[in-house]
Design a protein around this motif. Structure first.
Motif, PDB file in Angstrom:
ATOM      1  N   TRP A 107       0.659  -1.267  -0.019  1.00 57.30           N
ATOM      2  CA  TRP A 107       0.259  -0.095  -0.010  1.00 57.30           C
ATOM      3  C   TRP A 107       0.812   1.246  -0.081  1.00 57.30           C
ATOM      4  O   TRP A 107       0.406   2.279  -0.199  1.00 57.30           O
ATOM      5  CB  TRP A 107      -0.939  -0.039   1.112  1.00 57.30           C
ATOM      6  CG  TRP A 107      -0.203   0.007   2.481  1.00 57.30           C
ATOM      7  CD1 TRP A 107       0.268  -0.824   3.247  1.00 57.30           C
ATOM      8  CD2 TRP A 107       0.081   1.257   3.170  1.00 57.30           C
ATOM      9  NE1 TRP A 107       1.065  -0.302   4.432  1.00 57.30           N
ATOM     10  CE2 TRP A 107       0.816   1.015   4.466  1.00 57.30           C
ATOM     11  CE3 TRP A 107      -0.459   2.663   2.940  1.00 57.30           C
ATOM     12  CZ2 TRP A 107       1.128   1.937   5.316  1.00 57.30           C
ATOM     13  CZ3 TRP A 107       0.196   3.627   4.073  1.00 57.30           C
ATOM     14  CH2 TRP A 107       0.853   3.192   5.011  1.00 57.30           C
ATOM     15  N   GLU A 131       5.272   3.222  -4.309  1.00 54.42           N
ATOM     16  CA  GLU A 131       5.079   4.237  -5.468  1.00 54.42           C
ATOM     17  C   GLU A 131       4.914   3.549  -6.658  1.00 54.42           C
ATOM     18  O   GLU A 131       5.153   2.608  -6.938  1.00 54.42           O
ATOM     19  CB  GLU A 131       6.517   5.414  -5.798  1.00 54.42           C
ATOM     20  CG  GLU A 131       7.736   4.557  -6.470  1.00 54.42           C
ATOM     21  CD  GLU A 131       8.887   5.245  -6.595  1.00 54.42           C
ATOM     22  OE1 GLU A 131       9.632   5.286  -5.498  1.00 54.42           O
ATOM     23  OE2 GLU A 131       9.025   5.701  -7.499  1.00 54.42           O
ATOM     24  N   ALA A 132       3.978   4.364  -7.658  1.00 54.44           N
ATOM     25  CA  ALA A 132       3.642   4.040  -8.946  1.00 54.44           C
ATOM     26  C   ALA A 132       4.590   4.383  -9.777  1.00 54.44           C
ATOM     27  O   ALA A 132       4.890   5.647  -9.999  1.00 54.44           O
ATOM     28  CB  ALA A 132       2.461   4.349  -9.115  1.00 54.44           C
ATOM     29  N   PHE A 183       4.800   5.109 -13.954  1.00 51.08           N
ATOM     30  CA  PHE A 183       3.828   5.103 -15.035  1.00 51.08           C
ATOM     31  C   PHE A 183       4.588   5.068 -16.257  1.00 51.08           C
ATOM     32  O   PHE A 183       5.859   5.171 -16.475  1.00 51.08           O
ATOM     33  CB  PHE A 183       3.280   6.592 -15.047  1.00 51.08           C
ATOM     34  CG  PHE A 183       2.139   6.617 -14.021  1.00 51.08           C
ATOM     35  CD1 PHE A 183       2.329   7.107 -12.857  1.00 51.08           C
ATOM     36  CD2 PHE A 183       0.734   6.503 -14.445  1.00 51.08           C
ATOM     37  CE1 PHE A 183       1.369   7.245 -11.817  1.00 51.08           C
ATOM     38  CE2 PHE A 183      -0.218   6.701 -13.503  1.00 51.08           C
ATOM     39  CZ  PHE A 183       0.126   7.072 -12.297  1.00 51.08           C
ATOM     40  N   ASN A 195      -1.936   7.584   3.235  1.00 51.58           N
ATOM     41  CA  ASN A 195      -0.660   8.337   2.719  1.00 51.58           C
ATOM     42  C   ASN A 195      -0.916   9.173   1.663  1.00 51.58           C
ATOM     43  O   ASN A 195      -1.741   9.182   1.162  1.00 51.58           O
ATOM     44  CB  ASN A 195       0.586   7.546   2.574  1.00 51.58           C
ATOM     45  CG  ASN A 195       0.354   6.525   1.279  1.00 51.58           C
ATOM     46  OD1 ASN A 195      -0.402   6.802   0.461  1.00 51.58           O
ATOM     47  ND2 ASN A 195       1.306   5.561   1.027  1.00 51.58           N
ATOM     48  N   GLN A 210       0.951  10.977  -1.848  1.00 54.76           N
ATOM     49  CA  GLN A 210       2.092  11.062  -2.954  1.00 54.76           C
ATOM     50  C   GLN A 210       1.887  12.061  -3.926  1.00 54.76           C
ATOM     51  O   GLN A 210       0.954  12.665  -4.204  1.00 54.76           O
ATOM     52  CB  GLN A 210       2.123   9.660  -3.745  1.00 54.76           C
ATOM     53  CG  GLN A 210       2.176   8.523  -2.953  1.00 54.76           C
ATOM     54  CD  GLN A 210       2.188   7.063  -3.942  1.00 54.76           C
ATOM     55  OE1 GLN A 210       1.843   7.074  -5.103  1.00 54.76           O
ATOM     56  NE2 GLN A 210       2.288   5.941  -3.198  1.00 54.76           N
ATOM     57  N   PHE A 232       6.774  10.138 -10.138  1.00 52.95           N
ATOM     58  CA  PHE A 232       6.824  10.149  -8.443  1.00 52.95           C
ATOM     59  C   PHE A 232       7.793  10.875  -8.119  1.00 52.95           C
ATOM     60  O   PHE A 232       9.207  11.325  -8.599  1.00 52.95           O
ATOM     61  CB  PHE A 232       7.180   8.642  -8.179  1.00 52.95           C
ATOM     62  CG  PHE A 232       7.033   8.665  -6.646  1.00 52.95           C
ATOM     63  CD1 PHE A 232       8.401   8.491  -5.789  1.00 52.95           C
ATOM     64  CD2 PHE A 232       5.802   8.398  -5.937  1.00 52.95           C
ATOM     65  CE1 PHE A 232       8.421   8.707  -4.757  1.00 52.95           C
ATOM     66  CE2 PHE A 232       6.013   8.340  -4.666  1.00 52.95           C
ATOM     67  CZ  PHE A 232       7.068   8.360  -3.832  1.00 52.95           C
ATOM     68  N   GLN A 240       6.626  10.584  -1.121  1.00 52.65           N
ATOM     69  CA  GLN A 240       5.509   9.980  -0.382  1.00 52.65           C
ATOM     70  C   GLN A 240       5.569  10.567   1.063  1.00 52.65           C
ATOM     71  O   GLN A 240       6.533  10.299   1.723  1.00 52.65           O
ATOM     72  CB  GLN A 240       5.677   8.440  -0.345  1.00 52.65           C
ATOM     73  CG  GLN A 240       4.347   7.927   0.537  1.00 52.65           C
ATOM     74  CD  GLN A 240       4.232   6.304   0.127  1.00 52.65           C
ATOM     75  OE1 GLN A 240       3.536   5.741  -0.671  1.00 52.65           O
ATOM     76  NE2 GLN A 240       5.332   5.639   0.763  1.00 52.65           N
ATOM     77  N   VAL A 269       3.654   9.948   4.893  1.00 49.92           N
ATOM     78  CA  VAL A 269       2.831   8.768   5.429  1.00 49.92           C
ATOM     79  C   VAL A 269       2.324   9.145   7.093  1.00 49.92           C
ATOM     80  O   VAL A 269       1.372   9.066   7.266  1.00 49.92           O
ATOM     81  CB  VAL A 269       3.721   7.474   5.645  1.00 49.92           C
ATOM     82  CG1 VAL A 269       2.770   6.468   6.593  1.00 49.92           C
ATOM     83  CG2 VAL A 269       3.976   7.101   4.204  1.00 49.92           C
TER      84      VAL A 269
END
Lengths: 113, 111
Positions: free
Chosen positions: A98, A101-102, A104, B31, B33, B45, B48, B50
């Motif tokens: 969860w 990072e994604a 793309f 969280n 991002q 990205f 992030q 949290v």
């Protein structure tokens, strides 16, 4: 190490047709998510695949379907195309966590005429 | 459903000026991002956050996560032309990994 790759980069389809978009995730990633990004908007979550199953889905009609293969690559299928389906379709891969990072891909620009 | 709004929608600054974009979620986030999308590109990205009240810095960029974990901000000090693009926040409402993207703030920087 290849990142996320999508094909094709551009596509023009006619209303009512069907389209298949493809995505190869970043090496080591097992989770693939698809997003639709209309011009000037933020990406909208379509669905996510993990272990070859659709795990989560956004507010998109059943005309949008997908598949994940054993090598983690994925396809997005859209049936009965509408003009409003014209958008940039983004694939993102990640680890099944969860708090990750994604990454793309460069996206597929779909134009429906 | 969950909504994530960002303000402003667009900002035009002179190079060297500061820039801030604000992100507000309708629900508490596990969280948040931040992503940057250059014109014609794809989201990349940035960072992030949290923890409640968390502050992180990346060179000229400072990111904050609100105490209630419903809002966040990105501040860029002394903008450069390379900062041009659209900045998106993206929230995770729980431990599920379904990112909800904000509406984005488009930054234009001129000399």
């Amino acid at each position: 190490d290849a990142g996320v790759t999508q094909s094709p980069t551009h596509l023009i389809k006619t209303r009512g047709q069907q389209v298949t978009l493809r995505c190869s995730p970043k090496s080591g990633h097992d989770t693939v998510s698809w997003y639709q990004q209309a011009l000037g908007q933020g990406p909208q979550f379509i669905f996510q695949y993990y272990e070859e199953e659709e795990r989560q889905r956004g507010n998109f009609p059943d005309r949008f379907s997908g598949h994940q293969f054993p090598n983690y690559s994925s396809e997005l299928n859209v049936n009965a195309l509408l003009l409003g389906d014209s958008a940039l379709y983004l694939c993102a891969s990640s680890f099944d966590r969860w708090d990750t990072e994604a990454f793309f891909g460069q996206g597929t620009r779909l134009t429906v005429v | 459903g969950q909504q994530v709004m960002q303000i402003p929608q667009y900002q035009h600054v002179q190079e060297g000026e500061d820039f801030t974009t604000y992100c507000n979620s309708s629900t508490t986030l596990s969280n948040i991002q931040w992503y940057k999308q250059r014109p014609g590109g794809h989201p990349v990205f940035l960072i992030q956050l949290v923890k409640s009240g968390e502050v992180k810095k990346q060179k000229r960029l400072t990111f904050q996560f609100g105490e209630a974990k419903k809002n966040s901000s990105l501040h860029i000090t002394a903008t450069q032309t390379t900062d041009v693009g659209t900045y998106f926040c993206a929230g995770l409402p729980g431990t599920a990994s379904k990112l909800t993207f904000g509406t984005g703030t488009r930054l234009q920087v001129t000399l």
